[in-house]
Design an enzyme around this catalytic site. Structure first.
Site, PDB file in Angstrom:
ATOM      1  N   GLY A  48       0.827  -1.015  -0.069  1.00  0.00           N
ATOM      2  CA  GLY A  48       0.146  -0.014   0.223  1.00  0.00           C
ATOM      3  C   GLY A  48       0.626   1.570   0.072  1.00  0.00           C
ATOM      4  CB  CYS A  49       0.249   4.914  -1.830  1.00  0.00           C
ATOM      5  SG  CYS A  49      -1.712   4.892  -0.265  1.00  0.00           S
ATOM      6  CE1 TYR A  50      -2.201   8.041   3.676  1.00  0.00           C
ATOM      7  CE2 TYR A  50      -3.410   6.569   3.043  1.00  0.00           C
ATOM      8  CZ  TYR A  50      -2.819   7.500   3.538  1.00  0.00           C
ATOM      9  OH  TYR A  50      -3.811   8.915   2.834  1.00  0.00           O
ATOM     10  CB  THR A 107       5.311   2.878   0.473  1.00  0.00           C
ATOM     11  OG1 THR A 107       4.419   0.470  -0.190  1.00  0.00           O
ATOM     12  CG2 THR A 107       6.687   2.323  -0.163  1.00  0.00           C
TER      13      THR A 107
END
Length: 308
Positions: free
Chosen positions: A116-118, A120
């Site tokens: 996921g972006c967060y 990462t």
């Protein structure tokens, strides 16, 4: 023959970005399902099973369904961009810079879960400190973050960009996940090597792409100062060109950080900021929520798997 790549869900935000990144490549053959046929189960199953690599850009349940359609087909490798398999030990976690061996694990795996972006950003900051023993697994971690609104997918994009919609979101910035129960928490805990899930406060800004993730620390609770923390991060990410650890001198000279600085890139920057008395440290990750936080990471993982 060039490897055959099928993007299942290519008409969604992540899928479109992956396709754009692969446009013009001659080393792969892209399989495609017309948007009008995207609900054609038989065609979808055929393309999944004929691909060398299937990239799933789908909701969790649809991703599980796609994997089930492969049955006993172990020839087709899979990259799943949903949260369905991110903490499944049978799947390699697709953050290649997470540690020195992770790139090889991705290359050797037939099943890769894209981060996921967060997470990462949060894992990029936490993992090196946990690996170096600079924070305990029981440290009460807080993660504060803001993302570009494209992270919310087509519906949120329309809600923000189309002022005529009855559900138009006009706020310049808003918090969500107010019940403190976010789908990204399990992977933050698992790959951040934490005993408990962090206290996570996500938010969305009125900009399309970009992201800032912050992890504040109290030195009296960690026992490690800014210089030690920075050295651990710099050592952890040495020898690769995706994650940059900004020098302490450069960070000290900054007055602000623009969340959109790395928009349209697949890179990430990490910063260590300290209070004048050295008692407080704020760790910051800067990335594109659709780049290193999603589609860029998927293409990076695809290239590792093709080489493997």
């Amino acid at each position: 023959m060039a490897p055959r790549i099928f993007i299942d869900g290519e008409h969604g935000t992540t899928g479109l970005q992956i396709r754009q990144r692969m446009a013009g490549r001659t080393d792969v053959e892209l399989l495609s399902i017309p948007e009008a046929e995207r609900r054609n189960a038989a065609l979808r199953e055929e393309l999944l099973n004929s691909a060398d690599v299937a990239i799933l850009c789908l909701p969790d349940d649809a991703s599980r369904e796609a994997v089930a359609l492969l049955g006993g087909n172990n020839r087709t490798k899979v990259i799943d961009t949903s949260t369905a398999h991110r903490v499944d030990p049978a799947w390699a976690y697709g953050f290649a810079e997470m540690d020195k061996a992770q790139g090889a694990k991705i290359a050797a795996s037939g099943r890769v879960a894209n981060p996921g972006c967060y997470p990462t950003g949060a894992i990029a900051l936490l993992r090196p400190l946990r690996a170096a023993g600079l924070i305990a697994e029981t440290y009460p971690v807080s993660v504060n973050a803001v993302s570009g609104y494209t992270g919310g997918g087509k519906q949120m994009i329309a809600q923000i960009e189309d002022a005529t919609r009855p559900d138009h979101l006009a706020a310049p910035h808003f918090l969500y996940g107010l019940d403190l129960h976010h789908k990204h928490l399990p992977e933050m805990r698992t790959y951040g090597l934490l005993k408990a899930e962090p206290l996570f406060a996500p938010s969305v800004g009125r900009f399309p792409q970009g992201m800032i993730v912050q992890v504040p620390l109290r030195i009296e609770e960690t026992g490690a100062g800014a210089e030690t923390i920075h050295a651990a991060l710099a050592d952890h990410y040495a020898g690769q060109d995706v994650v940059t650890v900004v020098s302490l001198a450069e960070a000290k000279g900054l007055k602000r950080i623009d969340p959109t600085e790395l928009a349209d890139t697949d890179r990430m920057k990490l910063f260590v900021f300290a209070s004048p008395d050295g008692r407080l440290v704020n760790l910051v990750a800067l990335l594109d929520n659709l780049g290193k936080g999603a589609s860029g990471a998927a293409v990076q993982n695809l290239d590792l798997m093709l080489k493997g």
